[in-house]
Write an enzyme that holds these catalytic residues in place. Structure first.
Site, PDB file in Angstrom:
ATOM      1  N   CYS A 186       0.849  -1.184   0.000  1.00 54.06           N
ATOM      2  CA  CYS A 186       0.000   0.000   0.000  1.00 54.06           C
ATOM      3  C   CYS A 186       0.890   1.242   0.000  1.00 54.06           C
ATOM      4  O   CYS A 186       1.905   1.269   0.682  1.00 54.06           O
ATOM      5  CB  CYS A 186      -0.825  -0.051   1.272  1.00 54.06           C
ATOM      6  SG  CYS A 186      -1.535   1.495   1.749  1.00 54.06           S
ATOM      7  N   THR A 188      -0.603   4.413   0.308  1.00 53.75           N
ATOM      8  CA  THR A 188      -1.478   5.516   0.748  1.00 53.75           C
ATOM      9  C   THR A 188      -0.729   6.544   1.608  1.00 53.75           C
ATOM     10  O   THR A 188      -0.868   7.750   1.416  1.00 53.75           O
ATOM     11  CB  THR A 188      -2.679   4.959   1.541  1.00 53.75           C
ATOM     12  OG1 THR A 188      -3.437   4.139   0.658  1.00 53.75           O
ATOM     13  CG2 THR A 188      -3.559   6.061   2.080  1.00 53.75           C
TER      14      THR A 188
END
Ligand code: 5GP
Length: 351
Positions: A186, A188
Site C-alpha cells: 500500500c 497511501t
C-alpha cells in the site's frame, strides 16, 4: 488552525507482549477457535479468525480450500465471474462457511453481488471494501446492502477511528475492517500522508465496536506471526493477511523465473498491475496506488499456516491464555525501541 493529537499512537513494531505466569503445559492445549454472534445479521460463526485478504493474489478459491481445512476464513476477491462462483460453490460445499463475497461501490458491483448470492445462497458473508470508508456515499451503500440482505453478515471498511466504526455498525455492518495505510503493498501513506498506526487503531476501534456488540478485523501491516498475535492481543476479533500469504501455490498470478529463481508477483489492488489486469475496473479501489513486488516462490500455503497458528498458540501459552478469546484480556504490551535482533538478517532468506 490544524490540531495535533499528542497521544502516542503505536504500530506492531513498537511493542512486545509481556509474558505472564501460566498454567498451560503446551501450545497444543491452546484453542484458537472463536465463536461470534453478529449484531445485525443475528448469525453465528465458529472458526479460527485468521483471514486471507480480498486481493487478486490472496483471496482465491484455491486459498479458500486450503484455509477452510483449518476453519480459517477467506474474503474472495471481487473479480471472479458468477459462473466461476457457481462452479466453486457446487464443488466445495465444505468451504462455504468460511468465505465472503466481496464488492466495492463501483458501477455494477451491487448487481454482481446479488447475482452471486442468488447462485450461492449458502454464503453468509459479504465484504464491502472501498478506498475510503469515511465517505457518506459508502455509508449509504452499507445501508442499501443491509436492506437488501437482512440475513447476511456484512463486513465493511476500511476505517481507523472509533466514531466511524460506530457509524458503520449503526448503518448495518456487523464487522468493521480496520486499517488505512499499513499494508505491505500500500502506498497511501506515501501518496497522501493519511493513516493511523495499526496497533492503536485496532485498540481504539475494537473498543468502539465491542461497546455496540460489533466486531472488527485488523486489516494489513502484519509482517510475521508475532504481529498477528499482537493484533489479537490488541482486541481484534479477526486478523486479515495479504503479504504473509503471497507467493504460494494457492496465491493467484503466474510464476516467473528470474536469475534461476522462481518468483510470483504480488500487487496492491490499486497498483498499476491490478488496474491493467482489470482494465480500469478498479481504479477507485484505494485512495492511492499500491505497488507491485516480486516474491520468492514459497510452495504450499500449508507450511505458512502452521507457522502462523503455531506462533499464536505459543503467544497464548506465554501469557496463560488457554483460548484465543482470553488473549486480549491477558495482554500487557510493553513499549520497546527494538523488536528483533537483526544482526543476521542480511544472511537469511527465510523469515
Ligand atoms: P498486508 O497484509 O499485505 O500488509 O495488507 C493487506 C491489506 O492491504 C489488504 O487487505 C488491503 O486492505 C490493503 N491493500 C491491498 N491492496 C492495496 C492497494 O493497492 N492500496 C492500498 N492503499 N491498500 C491496499
Amino acid at each position: 488552525m490544524p490540531r495535533i493529537d499528542n497521544d502516542i499512537k503505536l504500530d506492531f513494531k513498537d511493542v512486545l507482549v509481556r509474558p505472564k505466569r501460566s498454567t498451560i503445559r503446551s501450545r497444543a492445549d491452546v484453542d484458537l477457535t472463536r465463536s461470534f454472534i453478529f449484531r445485525n445479521s443475528g448469525l453465528t460463526y465458529t472458526g479460527i479468525p485468521v483471514m486471507a485478504a480480498n486481493m487478486d493474489t490472496v483471496g482465491t478459491f484455491e486459498m479458500a480450500k486450503a484455509f477452510a481445512k483449518h476453519q480459517m476464513f477467506t474474503t474472495i476477491h471481487k473479480h471472479y465471474s458468477p459462473a466461476a462462483w457457481k462452479e466453486f460453490v457446487d464443488n466445495n460445499p465444505e468451504t462455504l462457511e468460511h468465505v465472503a463475497v466481496s464488492a466495492g461501490i463501483a458501477e455494477g458491483d451491487m448487481q454482481k453481488l446479488s447475482d452471486i448470492l442468488e447462485l450461492a445462497p449458502q454464503i453468509k458473508f459479504i465484504c464491502l471494501d472501498v478506498a475510503n470508508g469515511y465517505s457518506e456515499h459508502f455509508v449509504q451503500f452499507v445501508r442499501d446492502v443491509r436492506k437488501k440482505f437482512p440475513k447476511k453478515t456484512i463486513m465493511a471498511g476500511n476505517v481507523v477511528t472509533g466514531e466511524m466504526v460506530e457509524e458503520l455498525i449503526l448503518s448495518g455492518a456487523d464487522i468493521i475492517k480496520v486499517g488505512i495505510g499499513p499494508g505491505s503493498v500500500c502506498t497511501t501513506r506515501k501518496k497522501t500522508g493519511v493513516g493511523y498506526p495499526q496497533l492503536s487503531a485496532v485498540m481504539e476501534c475494537a473498543d468502539a465496536a465491542h461497546g455496540l456488540g460489533g466486531h472488527i478485523i485488523s486489516d494489513g501491516g502484519c509482517t510475521c506471526p508475532g504481529d498477528v498475535a499482537k493484533a489479537f492481543g490488541a482486541g481484534a476479533d479477526y486478523v486479515m493477511l495479504g503479504g504473509m500469504l503471497a507467493g504460494h501455490n494457492e496465491s493467484g498470478g503466474e510464476m516467473i523465473e528470474k536469475n534461476g529463481k522462481k518468483i510470483k508477483l504480488f500487487y496492491g489492488m490499486s497498483s498499476a498491475t491490478a488496474m491493467k489486469k482489470h482494465s480500469g475496473g478498479v481504479a477507485e479501489y484505494r485512495a492511492s496506488e499500491g505497488k507491485t513486488v516480486e516474491i520468492e516462490y514459497r510452495g504450499e500455503v500449508e507450511a505458512t499456516i502452521q507457522d502462523i497458528l503455531g506462533g499464536i498458540r505459543s503467544t497464548c501459552t506465554y501469557v496463560g491464555a488457554s483460548k484465543l478469546k482470553e488473549l486480549s484480556r491477558r495482554t500487557t504490551f510493553i513499549r520497546c525501541t527494538q523488536q528483533l535482533n537483526e544482526v543476521f538478517t542480511a544472511f537469511t532468506t527465510q523469515h
